[in-house]
Design a protein around this motif. Structure first.
Motif, mmCIF file in Angstrom:
data_model
loop_
_atom_site.group_PDB
_atom_site.id
_atom_site.type_symbol
_atom_site.label_atom_id
_atom_site.label_comp_id
_atom_site.label_asym_id
_atom_site.label_seq_id
_atom_site.Cartn_x
_atom_site.Cartn_y
_atom_site.Cartn_z
ATOM 1 N N ALA A 14 -6.725 14.657 -4.767
ATOM 2 C CA ALA A 14 -6.155 13.953 -3.614
ATOM 3 C C ALA A 14 -7.110 12.851 -3.153
ATOM 4 C CB ALA A 14 -5.874 14.937 -2.488
ATOM 5 N N GLY A 15 -8.385 13.147 -3.129
ATOM 6 C CA GLY A 15 -9.381 12.147 -2.728
ATOM 7 C C GLY A 15 -9.431 10.978 -3.700
ATOM 8 N N ILE A 16 -9.407 11.266 -4.971
ATOM 9 C CA ILE A 16 -9.436 10.209 -5.986
ATOM 10 C C ILE A 16 -8.187 9.342 -5.881
ATOM 11 C CG2 ILE A 16 -9.295 9.803 -8.480
ATOM 12 C CD1 ILE A 16 -11.141 12.299 -8.766
ATOM 13 N N THR A 17 -7.042 9.974 -5.709
ATOM 14 C CA THR A 17 -5.792 9.224 -5.571
ATOM 15 C C THR A 17 -5.834 8.328 -4.339
ATOM 16 O OG1 THR A 17 -4.607 11.035 -6.640
ATOM 17 C CG2 THR A 17 -3.284 9.443 -5.415
ATOM 18 N N ALA A 18 -6.367 8.826 -3.238
ATOM 19 C CA ALA A 18 -6.481 8.027 -2.014
ATOM 20 C C ALA A 18 -7.418 6.845 -2.226
ATOM 21 C CB ALA A 18 -6.976 8.902 -0.868
ATOM 22 N N LEU A 19 -8.527 7.062 -2.911
ATOM 23 C CA LEU A 19 -9.468 5.976 -3.167
ATOM 24 C C LEU A 19 -8.866 4.903 -4.077
ATOM 25 C CD1 LEU A 19 -12.829 7.915 -3.597
ATOM 26 C CD2 LEU A 19 -12.158 6.414 -1.711
ATOM 27 N N LEU A 20 -8.081 5.308 -5.048
ATOM 28 C CA LEU A 20 -7.442 4.339 -5.941
ATOM 29 C C LEU A 20 -6.401 3.494 -5.198
ATOM 30 C CD1 LEU A 20 -6.972 6.461 -9.174
ATOM 31 C CD2 LEU A 20 -8.479 4.510 -8.875
ATOM 32 N N GLY A 21 -5.749 4.080 -4.222
ATOM 33 C CA GLY A 21 -4.702 3.375 -3.508
ATOM 34 C C GLY A 21 -5.163 2.672 -2.251
ATOM 35 N N ILE A 22 -6.425 2.799 -1.874
ATOM 36 C CA ILE A 22 -6.904 2.257 -0.602
ATOM 37 C C ILE A 22 -6.793 0.729 -0.558
ATOM 38 C CG2 ILE A 22 -9.374 1.876 -0.933
ATOM 39 C CD1 ILE A 22 -9.695 3.670 1.593
ATOM 40 N N ARG A 23 -7.084 0.048 -1.647
ATOM 41 C CA ARG A 23 -6.990 -1.410 -1.675
ATOM 42 C C ARG A 23 -5.542 -1.851 -1.486
ATOM 43 N NH1 ARG A 23 -7.593 -5.245 -6.793
ATOM 44 N NH2 ARG A 23 -7.357 -7.234 -5.748
ATOM 45 N N ILE A 24 -4.655 -1.133 -2.090
ATOM 46 C CA ILE A 24 -3.239 -1.473 -1.988
ATOM 47 C C ILE A 24 -2.737 -1.240 -0.569
ATOM 48 C CG2 ILE A 24 -0.940 -0.845 -2.847
ATOM 49 C CD1 ILE A 24 -2.549 -0.068 -5.470
ATOM 50 N N LEU A 25 -3.216 -0.199 0.047
ATOM 51 C CA LEU A 25 -2.769 0.113 1.412
ATOM 52 C C LEU A 25 -3.343 -0.856 2.441
ATOM 53 C CD1 LEU A 25 -3.115 3.992 1.315
ATOM 54 C CD2 LEU A 25 -1.002 2.656 1.250
ATOM 55 N N ILE A 26 -4.583 -1.284 2.261
ATOM 56 C CA ILE A 26 -5.246 -2.138 3.245
ATOM 57 C C ILE A 26 -4.854 -3.602 3.077
ATOM 58 C CG2 ILE A 26 -7.506 -3.031 3.942
ATOM 59 C CD1 ILE A 26 -8.647 -0.285 3.395
ATOM 60 N N GLN A 27 -4.789 -4.078 1.851
ATOM 61 C CA GLN A 27 -4.519 -5.484 1.578
ATOM 62 C C GLN A 27 -3.078 -5.835 1.958
ATOM 63 O OE1 GLN A 27 -4.913 -6.469 -2.543
ATOM 64 N NE2 GLN A 27 -5.244 -8.628 -2.151
ATOM 65 N N LYS A 28 -2.919 -6.956 2.650
ATOM 66 C CA LYS A 28 -1.582 -7.390 3.039
ATOM 67 C C LYS A 28 -0.825 -7.818 1.783
ATOM 68 C CE LYS A 28 0.859 -10.436 6.159
ATOM 69 N NZ LYS A 28 0.749 -11.427 7.227
ATOM 70 N N GLY A 29 0.347 -7.255 1.604
ATOM 71 C CA GLY A 29 1.130 -7.550 0.407
ATOM 72 C C GLY A 29 0.516 -6.964 -0.850
ATOM 73 N N GLY A 30 -0.329 -5.974 -0.689
ATOM 74 C CA GLY A 30 -1.003 -5.376 -1.835
ATOM 75 C C GLY A 30 -0.044 -4.619 -2.727
ATOM 76 N N LYS A 31 -0.284 -4.706 -4.019
ATOM 77 C CA LYS A 31 0.519 -3.960 -4.977
ATOM 78 C C LYS A 31 -0.348 -3.595 -6.165
ATOM 79 C CE LYS A 31 2.486 -8.335 -6.447
ATOM 80 N NZ LYS A 31 3.697 -9.086 -6.663
ATOM 81 N N PHE A 32 0.121 -2.661 -6.953
ATOM 82 C CA PHE A 32 -0.626 -2.221 -8.110
ATOM 83 C C PHE A 32 -0.725 -3.363 -9.111
ATOM 84 C CE2 PHE A 32 0.665 1.935 -6.509
ATOM 85 C CZ PHE A 32 -0.541 2.626 -6.614
ATOM 86 N N PRO A 33 -1.842 -3.495 -9.797
ATOM 87 C CA PRO A 33 -1.974 -4.575 -10.788
ATOM 88 C C PRO A 33 -1.041 -4.338 -11.965
ATOM 89 C CG PRO A 33 -3.856 -3.096 -10.899
ATOM 90 C CD PRO A 33 -3.045 -2.677 -9.712
ATOM 91 N N ASN A 34 -0.561 -5.417 -12.546
ATOM 92 C CA ASN A 34 0.307 -5.330 -13.711
ATOM 93 C C ASN A 34 -0.571 -5.172 -14.945
ATOM 94 O OD1 ASN A 34 2.242 -5.529 -15.663
ATOM 95 N ND2 ASN A 34 2.936 -7.567 -15.110
#
Length: 71
Positions: A14-34
């Protein structure tokens, strides 16, 4: 013992998943890289595409060849 290990594993995952998604959650219009081959400009410049795209290109080329030989 096994239950404790399972709980630790779940918390770590759960911690690793949260850390991987933190940039996407914080950044405006953030999305996973293609990370798909089709989304890589350098690969496209070299003429390297994903298997589906290469198949479509090859099929299209074959149809043109068949039309030319039948005409």
């Amino acid at each position: 013992m096994i239950l404790k290990l399972l709980l630790i594993t779940i918390v770590l995952m759960a911690g690793i998943t949260a850390l991987l998604g933190i940039r996407i959650l914080i950044q405006k219009g953030g999305k996973f890289p293609n990370t798909h081959i089709g989304g890589n400009r350098n690969m496209a410049k070299r003429g390297i595409y994903c298997a589906n795209t290469q198949h479509k290109i090859a099929s299209k080329d074959k149809r043109h060849i068949l039309k030319d030989t039948l005409s």
